[in-house]
Scaffold this motif. Structure first.
Motif, mmCIF file in Angstrom:
data_model
loop_
_atom_site.group_PDB
_atom_site.id
_atom_site.type_symbol
_atom_site.label_atom_id
_atom_site.label_comp_id
_atom_site.label_asym_id
_atom_site.label_seq_id
_atom_site.Cartn_x
_atom_site.Cartn_y
_atom_site.Cartn_z
ATOM 1 N N GLN A 3 61.418 -0.659 -5.598
ATOM 2 C CA GLN A 3 60.771 -0.129 -6.797
ATOM 3 C C GLN A 3 59.384 -0.722 -6.923
ATOM 4 O O GLN A 3 59.176 -1.904 -6.652
ATOM 5 C CB GLN A 3 61.604 -0.450 -8.039
ATOM 6 C CG GLN A 3 62.938 0.289 -8.076
ATOM 7 C CD GLN A 3 63.713 0.030 -9.355
ATOM 8 O OE1 GLN A 3 63.717 -1.077 -9.875
ATOM 9 N NE2 GLN A 3 64.361 1.057 -9.864
ATOM 10 N N LEU A 4 58.427 0.099 -7.331
ATOM 11 C CA LEU A 4 57.046 -0.332 -7.473
ATOM 12 C C LEU A 4 56.535 0.052 -8.860
ATOM 13 O O LEU A 4 56.843 1.140 -9.356
ATOM 14 C CB LEU A 4 56.166 0.332 -6.409
ATOM 15 C CG LEU A 4 56.526 0.078 -4.943
ATOM 16 C CD1 LEU A 4 57.436 1.160 -4.409
ATOM 17 C CD2 LEU A 4 55.259 -0.015 -4.099
ATOM 18 N N MET A 5 55.766 -0.839 -9.465
ATOM 19 C CA MET A 5 55.210 -0.569 -10.778
ATOM 20 C C MET A 5 53.763 -1.027 -10.836
ATOM 21 O O MET A 5 53.482 -2.220 -10.695
ATOM 22 C CB MET A 5 56.020 -1.259 -11.876
ATOM 23 C CG MET A 5 55.487 -0.985 -13.283
ATOM 24 S SD MET A 5 56.520 -1.696 -14.569
ATOM 25 C CE MET A 5 58.005 -0.739 -14.360
ATOM 26 N N GLU A 6 52.869 -0.060 -11.056
ATOM 27 C CA GLU A 6 51.448 -0.363 -11.136
ATOM 28 C C GLU A 6 51.052 -0.732 -12.562
ATOM 29 O O GLU A 6 51.678 -0.291 -13.540
ATOM 30 C CB GLU A 6 50.606 0.850 -10.710
ATOM 31 C CG GLU A 6 50.898 1.385 -9.319
ATOM 32 C CD GLU A 6 51.932 2.475 -9.305
ATOM 33 O OE1 GLU A 6 51.963 3.243 -8.324
ATOM 34 O OE2 GLU A 6 52.715 2.572 -10.275
ATOM 35 N N SER A 7 49.980 -1.496 -12.670
ATOM 36 C CA SER A 7 49.392 -1.837 -13.960
ATOM 37 C C SER A 7 47.932 -2.183 -13.750
ATOM 38 O O SER A 7 47.487 -2.361 -12.603
ATOM 39 C CB SER A 7 50.133 -3.016 -14.613
ATOM 40 O OG SER A 7 50.044 -4.170 -13.803
ATOM 41 N N GLY A 8 47.183 -2.284 -14.842
ATOM 42 C CA GLY A 8 45.809 -2.721 -14.758
ATOM 43 C C GLY A 8 44.772 -1.618 -14.891
ATOM 44 O O GLY A 8 43.573 -1.902 -14.902
ATOM 45 N N GLY A 9 45.215 -0.384 -14.963
ATOM 46 C CA GLY A 9 44.254 0.701 -15.116
ATOM 47 C C GLY A 9 43.606 0.681 -16.488
ATOM 48 O O GLY A 9 44.012 -0.071 -17.384
ATOM 49 N N GLY A 10 42.575 1.509 -16.658
ATOM 50 C CA GLY A 10 41.901 1.577 -17.942
ATOM 51 C C GLY A 10 40.618 2.365 -17.822
ATOM 52 O O GLY A 10 40.371 3.043 -16.825
ATOM 53 N N SER A 11 39.793 2.269 -18.867
ATOM 54 C CA SER A 11 38.515 2.964 -18.903
ATOM 55 C C SER A 11 37.391 1.950 -18.845
ATOM 56 O O SER A 11 37.411 0.965 -19.592
ATOM 57 C CB SER A 11 38.411 3.788 -20.182
ATOM 58 O OG SER A 11 39.406 4.788 -20.225
ATOM 59 N N VAL A 12 36.430 2.192 -17.974
ATOM 60 C CA VAL A 12 35.289 1.297 -17.822
ATOM 61 C C VAL A 12 34.025 2.113 -17.652
ATOM 62 O O VAL A 12 34.072 3.305 -17.308
ATOM 63 C CB VAL A 12 35.451 0.343 -16.616
ATOM 64 C CG1 VAL A 12 36.620 -0.595 -16.817
ATOM 65 C CG2 VAL A 12 35.589 1.124 -15.329
ATOM 66 N N GLN A 13 32.884 1.469 -17.861
ATOM 67 C CA GLN A 13 31.603 2.085 -17.575
ATOM 68 C C GLN A 13 31.301 1.969 -16.086
ATOM 69 O O GLN A 13 31.799 1.072 -15.405
ATOM 70 C CB GLN A 13 30.502 1.392 -18.371
ATOM 71 C CG GLN A 13 30.595 1.572 -19.878
ATOM 72 C CD GLN A 13 30.306 3.000 -20.287
ATOM 73 O OE1 GLN A 13 31.163 3.707 -20.800
ATOM 74 N NE2 GLN A 13 29.084 3.430 -20.039
ATOM 75 N N GLU A 111 53.226 9.783 4.927
ATOM 76 C CA GLU A 111 53.907 8.769 5.730
ATOM 77 C C GLU A 111 54.689 7.778 4.877
ATOM 78 O O GLU A 111 55.391 6.932 5.412
ATOM 79 C CB GLU A 111 52.885 8.006 6.570
ATOM 80 C CG GLU A 111 52.166 8.856 7.609
ATOM 81 C CD GLU A 111 53.086 9.278 8.746
ATOM 82 O OE1 GLU A 111 54.082 8.571 9.011
ATOM 83 O OE2 GLU A 111 52.812 10.332 9.363
ATOM 84 N N TYR A 112 54.581 7.863 3.542
ATOM 85 C CA TYR A 112 55.160 6.853 2.662
ATOM 86 C C TYR A 112 56.211 7.472 1.749
ATOM 87 O O TYR A 112 55.997 8.548 1.175
ATOM 88 C CB TYR A 112 54.059 6.171 1.851
ATOM 89 C CG TYR A 112 53.111 5.416 2.751
ATOM 90 C CD1 TYR A 112 52.029 6.057 3.347
ATOM 91 C CD2 TYR A 112 53.332 4.074 3.062
ATOM 92 C CE1 TYR A 112 51.193 5.389 4.227
ATOM 93 C CE2 TYR A 112 52.495 3.391 3.925
ATOM 94 C CZ TYR A 112 51.431 4.060 4.508
ATOM 95 O OH TYR A 112 50.606 3.387 5.381
ATOM 96 N N ASN A 113 57.341 6.773 1.603
ATOM 97 C CA ASN A 113 58.463 7.281 0.826
ATOM 98 C C ASN A 113 58.746 6.484 -0.441
ATOM 99 O O ASN A 113 59.596 6.881 -1.233
ATOM 100 C CB ASN A 113 59.729 7.294 1.684
ATOM 101 C CG ASN A 113 59.622 8.290 2.826
ATOM 102 O OD1 ASN A 113 59.464 9.483 2.593
ATOM 103 N ND2 ASN A 113 59.692 7.799 4.051
ATOM 104 N N ASN A 114 58.079 5.366 -0.621
ATOM 105 C CA ASN A 114 58.332 4.524 -1.792
ATOM 106 C C ASN A 114 57.046 4.444 -2.606
ATOM 107 O O ASN A 114 56.042 3.898 -2.120
ATOM 108 C CB ASN A 114 58.768 3.126 -1.357
ATOM 109 C CG ASN A 114 60.004 3.174 -0.486
ATOM 110 O OD1 ASN A 114 61.097 3.496 -0.948
ATOM 111 N ND2 ASN A 114 59.835 2.858 0.786
ATOM 112 N N TRP A 115 57.092 4.969 -3.827
ATOM 113 C CA TRP A 115 55.893 5.101 -4.651
ATOM 114 C C TRP A 115 56.122 4.560 -6.052
ATOM 115 O O TRP A 115 57.225 4.616 -6.590
ATOM 116 C CB TRP A 115 55.522 6.579 -4.795
ATOM 117 C CG TRP A 115 55.054 7.218 -3.538
ATOM 118 C CD1 TRP A 115 55.838 7.764 -2.547
ATOM 119 C CD2 TRP A 115 53.703 7.385 -3.109
ATOM 120 N NE1 TRP A 115 55.041 8.266 -1.540
ATOM 121 C CE2 TRP A 115 53.725 8.049 -1.865
ATOM 122 C CE3 TRP A 115 52.461 7.052 -3.665
ATOM 123 C CZ2 TRP A 115 52.568 8.367 -1.162
ATOM 124 C CZ3 TRP A 115 51.312 7.375 -2.966
ATOM 125 C CH2 TRP A 115 51.373 8.027 -1.741
#
Length: 125
Positions: A3-13, A111-115
């Protein structure tokens, strides 16, 4: 089950920086590659950067010199440091992990199966 969980995104100039994280749980084979992809609205998913188990890295031409991929093996976490961001970097960013494909295909999403579910990055001009 990985299992994979992304974080850290947002809005920037434009010109700003963000650091994305991808927490990986489950067993990761020693030969797995870990990759960041992105997908902008109406566009195909594209590979951004890959890091091999030995630490070797490859980047898409569009992000070379601006993005840095890294990982913390102890924490099973993948990172993407993004500097000098441009409006064209706006996209949903995904991390993925799988057995390392042959060199020419290492940044091909098929080529990738785990997202992970993705984290949105928006860069304003």
């Amino acid at each position: 089950q990985v299992q994979l969980m992304e974080s850290g995104g947002g809005s920037v100039q434009a010109g700003g920086s963000l650091r994305l994280s991808c927490a990986v749980s489950g067993y990761i084979e020693r030969r797995h590659c870990m990759v960041w992809f992105r997908q902008a609205p109406g566009k195909d998913r594209e590979g951004v950067a890959i890091i091999l188990r030995n630490g070797g890295t490859t980047y898409a031409e569009s992000v070379k010199g601006r993005f840095t991929i890294s990982k913390d093996n102890a924490e099973n976490t993948l990172y993407l440091q993004m500097n000098s961001l441009k409006p064209e970097d706006t996209a949903m960013y995904f991390c993925a992990v799988d057995w390392c494909p042959p060199g020419p295909r290492e940044l091909w999403p098929e080529e990738y199966n785990n997202w992970g579910q993705g984290t949105q990055v928006t860069v304003a001009s």
